[in-house]
Design a protein around this motif. Sequence first.
Motif, PDB file in Angstrom:
ATOM      1  N   UNK A  38       0.850  -1.186   0.000  1.00 14.54           N
ATOM      2  CA  UNK A  38       0.000   0.000   0.000  1.00 14.54           C
ATOM      3  C   UNK A  38       0.886   1.237   0.000  1.00 14.54           C
ATOM      4  N   UNK A  39       0.550   2.213  -0.825  1.00 16.63           N
ATOM      5  CA  UNK A  39       1.301   3.466  -0.880  1.00 16.63           C
ATOM      6  C   UNK A  39       0.360   4.632  -0.656  1.00 16.63           C
ATOM      7  N   UNK A  50      -1.655  19.777   9.636  1.00 18.30           N
ATOM      8  CA  UNK A  50      -0.934  19.155  10.750  1.00 18.30           C
ATOM      9  C   UNK A  50      -1.426  17.731  10.971  1.00 18.30           C
ATOM     10  N   UNK A  51      -2.719  17.498  10.776  1.00 25.91           N
ATOM     11  CA  UNK A  51      -3.279  16.150  10.932  1.00 25.91           C
ATOM     12  C   UNK A  51      -2.675  15.201   9.903  1.00 25.91           C
ATOM     13  N   UNK A  52      -2.530  15.663   8.658  1.00 26.47           N
ATOM     14  CA  UNK A  52      -1.930  14.821   7.628  1.00 26.47           C
ATOM     15  C   UNK A  52      -0.467  14.541   7.948  1.00 26.47           C
ATOM     16  N   UNK A  53       0.264  15.551   8.394  1.00 29.16           N
ATOM     17  CA  UNK A  53       1.661  15.333   8.780  1.00 29.16           C
ATOM     18  C   UNK A  53       1.773  14.292   9.882  1.00 29.16           C
ATOM     19  N   UNK A  54       0.874  14.363  10.853  1.00 25.20           N
ATOM     20  CA  UNK A  54       0.868  13.411  11.962  1.00 25.20           C
ATOM     21  C   UNK A  54       0.552  12.002  11.461  1.00 25.20           C
ATOM     22  N   UNK A  55      -0.427  11.895  10.564  1.00 25.98           N
ATOM     23  CA  UNK A  55      -0.774  10.605   9.977  1.00 25.98           C
ATOM     24  C   UNK A  55       0.424   9.995   9.252  1.00 25.98           C
ATOM     25  N   UNK A  56       1.091  10.786   8.427  1.00 24.58           N
ATOM     26  CA  UNK A  56       2.251  10.301   7.679  1.00 24.58           C
ATOM     27  C   UNK A  56       3.348   9.858   8.641  1.00 24.58           C
ATOM     28  N   UNK A  57       3.598  10.656   9.676  1.00 26.60           N
ATOM     29  CA  UNK A  57       4.613  10.315  10.675  1.00 26.60           C
ATOM     30  C   UNK A  57       4.279   8.982  11.355  1.00 26.60           C
ATOM     31  N   UNK A  61       6.410   5.437  11.099  1.00 29.05           N
ATOM     32  CA  UNK A  61       6.972   4.792  12.283  1.00 29.05           C
ATOM     33  C   UNK A  61       6.453   3.372  12.451  1.00 29.05           C
ATOM     34  N   UNK A  62       5.192   3.162  12.156  1.00 29.65           N
ATOM     35  CA  UNK A  62       4.595   1.839  12.339  1.00 29.65           C
ATOM     36  C   UNK A  62       5.028   0.877  11.233  1.00 29.65           C
ATOM     37  N   UNK A  63       5.028   1.363  10.004  1.00 27.10           N
ATOM     38  CA  UNK A  63       5.236   0.483   8.856  1.00 27.10           C
ATOM     39  C   UNK A  63       6.538   0.735   8.103  1.00 27.10           C
ATOM     40  N   UNK A  64       7.329   1.679   8.532  1.00 25.54           N
ATOM     41  CA  UNK A  64       8.554   1.998   7.800  1.00 25.54           C
ATOM     42  C   UNK A  64       8.237   2.867   6.604  1.00 25.54           C
ATOM     43  N   UNK A  65       9.215   3.180   5.820  1.00 23.02           N
ATOM     44  CA  UNK A  65       8.993   3.986   4.624  1.00 23.02           C
ATOM     45  C   UNK A  65       9.891   5.204   4.600  1.00 23.02           C
ATOM     46  N   UNK A  66       9.701   5.973   3.566  1.00 21.46           N
ATOM     47  CA  UNK A  66      10.541   7.149   3.346  1.00 21.46           C
ATOM     48  C   UNK A  66       9.897   8.392   3.881  1.00 21.46           C
TER      49      UNK A  66
END
Length: 66
Positions: A38-39, A50-57, A61-66
């Motif tokens: 999933x991407x 800020x909510x989107x930034x938090x979601x991405x963070x 952290x949970x699933x790894x990624x860039x």
Amino acid sequence: MSAGMGLTLLPRAVVEAAWRAGSVAVHALPTSRSRVTTVFIRRREGFTSRALLRFIDCAQRIHGGR
């Protein structure tokens, strides 16, 4: 206006209500094809709340990624 057609892979729970209402068709995949990477795609120049930034963070952290 012309009718459009779309295709997506979603967990059944996400579309359960629409499926039961007859709004969408659901087709099961064979087990060998039921797991996909999933991407998350977004425009670089688009607004980032800020909510989107938090979601991405959290997702990184949970699933790894860039």
